[in-house]
Design a protein around this motif. Structure first.
Motif: not given
Length: 195
Positions: A124-130, A164-172, A185-188
């Motif tokens: 996920i960290m390797e995936q571009p956020q957009d 308080n850093l958290r990974l969020y996902k957004e369904t596209v 898919g999801q953006k993280y």
């Protein structure tokens, strides 16, 4: 600055036991430049039972990783010196994560194993956020099933570090020609949870 650990992108699709060994050597290398000890002590570090089957498997895995230029090993009277191979240390394909995230997953990965959650986090960290990515794609690239990926994502998104850093996902989703919504898919992305 918080300590970070370096992981090679090439490690993500590796077999679970090989990934686990490389992770352990990476973590130990951060402190001691590698592992030095017996196979029993290596089993203890991995958190597995010291049995004949595990010992044999670890020895075979370490040899396989050394033969493929992931590790360098020397053995002196049953004392193993294991470190990352020079080729691995020079790799340009590195993903850095906070040591705190590794520790959180190692201590509690929820309904999955820590190494599976770590593989998914690294990918996920390797995936571009957009750019969205599906759980099926994450599964193919990590060697995990879609269900395991879903459990890993849930576990990761439920964690937050001391800042308080958290990974969020957004369904596209998009609307297709028939007027139905289709998931792309999801953006993280990383964000701070102020609660």
């Amino acid at each position: 600055m918080e300590k970070e650990l370096d992981f090679l992108i090439e490690w993500i699709p590796l077999d679970k036991k090989h990934f686990r060994i490389l992770t352990l050597v990476t973590v130990l290398a951060d402190n001691n430049r590698g592992f030095r000890g017996t196979i029993k002590e290596f089993c203890d570090e991995l958190g597995i039972k010291n049995s004949a089957v595990n010992t044999k498997s670890i020895k075979e895995s370490i040899k396989h990783l050394a033969d493929n230029d992931y590790l360098t090993i020397t053995i002196d009277e049953n004392i193993y010196n294991i470190s990352l191979a020079a080729a691995a240390e020079k790799s340009k394909k590195i993903i850095k994560i906070k040591k705190a995230w590794y520790k959180m997953l190692r201590e509690d990965a929820g309904a999955t194993t820590w190494e599976n959650a770590l593989k998914v986090l690294l990918r996920i960290m390797e995936q571009p956020q957009d750019i969205p990515i599906t759980n099926e794609m994450l599964g193919e690239e990590t060697g995990l099933s879609k269900t395991t990926v879903e459990r890993c994502v849930k576990a990761i998104c439920n964690k937050k570090d001391s800042d308080n850093l958290r990974l969020y996902k957004e369904t596209v989703t998009i609307k297709n020609e028939e007027g139905q919504f289709v998931c792309l898919g999801q953006k993280y992305n990383w964000g701070y949870d102020w609660n």
